[in-house]
Motif scaffolding. Structure first.
Motif, PDB file in Angstrom:
ATOM      1  N   LYS A 146      -6.948  11.975  -7.938  1.00 28.92           N
ATOM      2  CA  LYS A 146      -6.151  12.758  -6.786  1.00 28.92           C
ATOM      3  C   LYS A 146      -5.047  12.133  -6.420  1.00 28.92           C
ATOM      4  CE  LYS A 146      -9.844  13.668  -4.651  1.00 28.92           C
ATOM      5  NZ  LYS A 146     -10.810  14.095  -3.446  1.00 28.92           N
ATOM      6  N   LYS A 147      -5.001  10.727  -6.239  1.00 29.46           N
ATOM      7  CA  LYS A 147      -3.965   9.874  -5.831  1.00 29.46           C
ATOM      8  C   LYS A 147      -2.835   9.882  -7.035  1.00 29.46           C
ATOM      9  CE  LYS A 147      -5.908   6.617  -2.952  1.00 29.46           C
ATOM     10  NZ  LYS A 147      -6.730   5.497  -2.735  1.00 29.46           N
ATOM     11  N   MET A 172      -2.280  12.433  -9.148  1.00 27.85           N
ATOM     12  CA  MET A 172      -1.593  13.712  -9.310  1.00 27.85           C
ATOM     13  C   MET A 172      -0.242  13.816  -8.833  1.00 27.85           C
ATOM     14  SD  MET A 172      -4.077  16.626  -9.415  1.00 27.85           S
ATOM     15  CE  MET A 172      -5.549  16.441 -10.420  1.00 27.85           C
ATOM     16  N   GLY A 173       0.694  14.425  -9.757  1.00 27.68           N
ATOM     17  CA  GLY A 173       1.968  14.409  -9.606  1.00 27.68           C
ATOM     18  C   GLY A 173       2.721  13.338 -10.266  1.00 27.68           C
ATOM     19  N   MET A 199      -8.238  12.431   2.665  1.00 27.62           N
ATOM     20  CA  MET A 199      -7.532  11.989   1.294  1.00 27.62           C
ATOM     21  C   MET A 199      -6.317  11.221   1.809  1.00 27.62           C
ATOM     22  SD  MET A 199      -8.305  15.136  -1.159  1.00 27.62           S
ATOM     23  CE  MET A 199      -8.705  16.368   0.264  1.00 27.62           C
ATOM     24  N   PHE A 200      -6.314   9.912   1.702  1.00 27.11           N
ATOM     25  CA  PHE A 200      -5.160   8.949   2.082  1.00 27.11           C
ATOM     26  C   PHE A 200      -4.402   8.710   0.710  1.00 27.11           C
ATOM     27  CE2 PHE A 200      -8.747   8.092   4.966  1.00 27.11           C
ATOM     28  CZ  PHE A 200      -7.995   8.052   6.259  1.00 27.11           C
ATOM     29  N   ASP A 201      -3.414   8.258   1.127  1.00 28.25           N
ATOM     30  CA  ASP A 201      -2.191   7.703  -0.046  1.00 28.25           C
ATOM     31  C   ASP A 201      -2.244   8.775  -1.269  1.00 28.25           C
ATOM     32  OD1 ASP A 201      -2.364   5.499   1.352  1.00 28.25           O
ATOM     33  OD2 ASP A 201      -4.052   4.794   0.231  1.00 28.25           O
ATOM     34  N   LEU A 202      -2.196   9.929  -0.812  1.00 25.04           N
ATOM     35  CA  LEU A 202      -1.715  11.090  -1.947  1.00 25.04           C
ATOM     36  C   LEU A 202      -0.316  11.410  -1.837  1.00 25.04           C
ATOM     37  CD1 LEU A 202      -4.739  11.432  -2.208  1.00 25.04           C
ATOM     38  CD2 LEU A 202      -4.439  13.846  -2.460  1.00 25.04           C
ATOM     39  N   LYS A 203       0.057  11.557  -3.193  1.00 26.51           N
ATOM     40  CA  LYS A 203       1.491  12.002  -3.296  1.00 26.51           C
ATOM     41  C   LYS A 203       1.773  13.361  -3.511  1.00 26.51           C
ATOM     42  CE  LYS A 203       3.760   7.806  -3.454  1.00 26.51           C
ATOM     43  NZ  LYS A 203       2.825   7.045  -3.211  1.00 26.51           N
ATOM     44  N   ASP A 204       0.807  14.109  -3.981  1.00 25.10           N
ATOM     45  CA  ASP A 204       1.008  15.301  -4.392  1.00 25.10           C
ATOM     46  C   ASP A 204      -0.150  16.484  -3.951  1.00 25.10           C
ATOM     47  OD1 ASP A 204       2.925  16.635  -6.797  1.00 25.10           O
ATOM     48  OD2 ASP A 204       0.811  17.419  -7.093  1.00 25.10           O
ATOM     49  N   LYS A 254       6.125  14.085  -9.183  1.00 20.31           N
ATOM     50  CA  LYS A 254       6.380  12.882  -8.082  1.00 20.31           C
ATOM     51  C   LYS A 254       7.002  11.705  -8.741  1.00 20.31           C
ATOM     52  CE  LYS A 254       5.844  15.543  -4.731  1.00 20.31           C
ATOM     53  NZ  LYS A 254       4.899  16.028  -4.419  1.00 20.31           N
ATOM     54  N   HIS A 274       5.412   8.931  -9.549  1.00 19.23           N
ATOM     55  CA  HIS A 274       4.965   7.599  -9.150  1.00 19.23           C
ATOM     56  C   HIS A 274       3.867   7.246 -10.106  1.00 19.23           C
ATOM     57  CE1 HIS A 274       2.142  10.617  -7.739  1.00 19.23           C
ATOM     58  NE2 HIS A 274       1.369   9.553  -7.554  1.00 19.23           N
TER      59      HIS A 274
END
Lengths: 303, 138
Positions: A126-127, A129-130, B61-66, A98, A100
């Motif tokens: 987790k946020k 990741m990517g 799970m909020f605000d995850l991109k992947d 991603k 970011h």
């Protein structure tokens, strides 16, 4: 296979072109002043990643390279900015999905009571990741004076994810050089999992002036010649004073100069002067000269 | 319940299909994240159709991109509760919806006893029906 096909060739330039990495590298050169060793290292990393990509496509290279990095340097030397560019480059080369950047500090990773740290750290991971997880002032994670500090728990989770989810996220640790060195010494596991250590040098006065000039232009202001000379003087003074934060100090100085300029124009207007667009744009020498940096030997203007 | 040749509980999306692979789950999560929905993992040992509220495995799970992070949670939940039903939900918080938009099972126990219908005679000649869960031994 009996019939051996001609050895496959691969066009590295094509990879470079298709991924448009050159654009990011050029942008880095163009928009960031100085930082020559950093730019050189990033070019090297880019070349390495392109070659790895080519090797993977020919089946020679099986393993994804470890891409975790550490950025060390004094405050205001562009670590965060470079991390953003790095994320974009990795994204274009397909090493993160991603692209970011999640920027965190100790507070975002370490909990306040038992059992609080692991979910907190995992949530951040987790946020990220990517993309890229940018841990600013990473050495705060480790507090040797308190053996029950929860930072150690965050480090362990971090290490585990850095190892097992290598193709899901890239971790960049940033901080002052000497404190990061102590951090790595006391966490050898962390040090060995970081492939690229990049050091950010301080800016020279000329580079700081160039940075200021580009900031001014960016904000649609303009320094007259005299103000430029005063700025040069200001930088010479400021560098020697405590809490000097390179480009960040320049930005703060500029913000305060804008404040004084606004005040000057306002006061002039109160006594009946007219204000034109040029006056609104111009920061004069007096606006800079009024700084405490000139009057006090040891002024700590931006803390 | 509907005719169900596989003798498996059918709840949520994709439940008449063979179990989703991790790649397929990832693709579904990717879709949910692209819509801006918050994805969560839930589990239960009681898949009764009226049992709406399952146990949450961690926070939504909020605000995850992947999707990788969510897949990590799913796998952690599978390791913790291998013989439970586990579902993935995607919650749409936008005004007017404010409801789960996706929900599908990602884990089932090895044996799924299912349900049976129980008749109960009540006042007069009326009959009431209830769905009763079968235990593995039944």
């Amino acid at each position: 296979m009996d019939t051996t096909p001609p050895p496959p060739t691969i066009d590295l330039a094509a990879i470079l072109r298709d991924t448009q990495v050159q654009e990011v590298l050029d942008g880095l050169d163009r928009e960031l002043v100085g930082l020559a060793p950093v730019k050189r290292r990033i070019r090297e990393i880019a070349a390495f990643l392109v070659v790895t990509r080519a090797r993977q496509s020919l089946g020679i290279e099986a393993q994804a390279p470890s891409l975790h990095m550490s950025f060390t340097g004094n405050p205001g030397t562009g670590k965060t900015t470079v991390a953003m560019r790095m994320a974009e480059m990795l994204h274009r080369l397909g090493y993160v999905r991603k692209g970011h950047v999640v920027s965190v500090t100790r507070d975002d990773l370490v909990g306040q009571y038992i059992g609080h740290t692991a979910p907190k750290t995992k949530e951040v991971l987790k946020k990220a990741m990517g993309g890229v997880l940018f841990i600013d002032e990473a050495y705060y994670l480790y507090r040797p004076e308190n053996e029950r500090d929860y930072g150690q728990e965050a480090i362990e989770i971090l290490l585990q994810v850095m190892e097992n989810h290598r193709d899901d996220l890239v971790v960049i640790l940033a901080g002052y050089r000497d404190r990061m060195a102590t951090f790595f010494q006391s966490n050898p596991g962390m040090s060995s999992r970081i492939a690229h250590h990049i050091e950010f040098p301080d800016y020279t006065p000329d580079e700081l002036l160039a940075i200021t000039r580009s900031m001014v232009a960016h904000q649609n202001y303009h320094l007259d010649d005299e103000a430029m000379a005063t700025m040069r003087e200001y930088i010479a003074h400021r560098i020697t004073q405590p809490h000097f934060a390179n480009a960040r100090s320049m930005r703060n100085a500029l913000d305060r100069a804008r404040l004084r300029q606004a005040n000057r124009l306002f006061e002039a207007a109160m006594i009946g002067a007219t204000t034109d667009a040029e006056a609104l744009k111009t920061i004069t020498a007096a606006d800079i000269r009024a700084s405490r940096v000139f009057t006090q030997g040891n002024a700590t203007e931006d803390q | 319940m509907m005719t169900n040749p596989q003798q498996r509980i059918t709840q949520g999306q994709f439940s008449f299909l063979p179990p989703l692979t991790d790649a397929q789950i990832t693709a579904q999560i990717e879709f949910a994240l692209r819509q801006g929905w918050a994805v969560s993992v839930e589990y239960t040992d009681d898949p009764h159709p009226r049992n709406t509220y399952w146990e949450m495995y961690g926070n939504p799970m909020f605000d995850l991109k992947d999707p990788a992070g969510i897949l990590m949670e799913i796998n952690a939940c599978r390791r913790t509760f291998p013989q439970h039903y586990i579902r993935v939900m995607a919650f749409d918080s936008s005004r007017g919806w404010e409801t789960p938009r996706m929900s599908y099972l990602v884990n089932r126990p090895d044996k799924e006893p299912g349900f049976r219908t129980v008749r109960m005679e009540t006042e007069g000649r009326s009959i009431r029906y209830t769905t009763e869960r079968l235990r593995s031994g039944d």
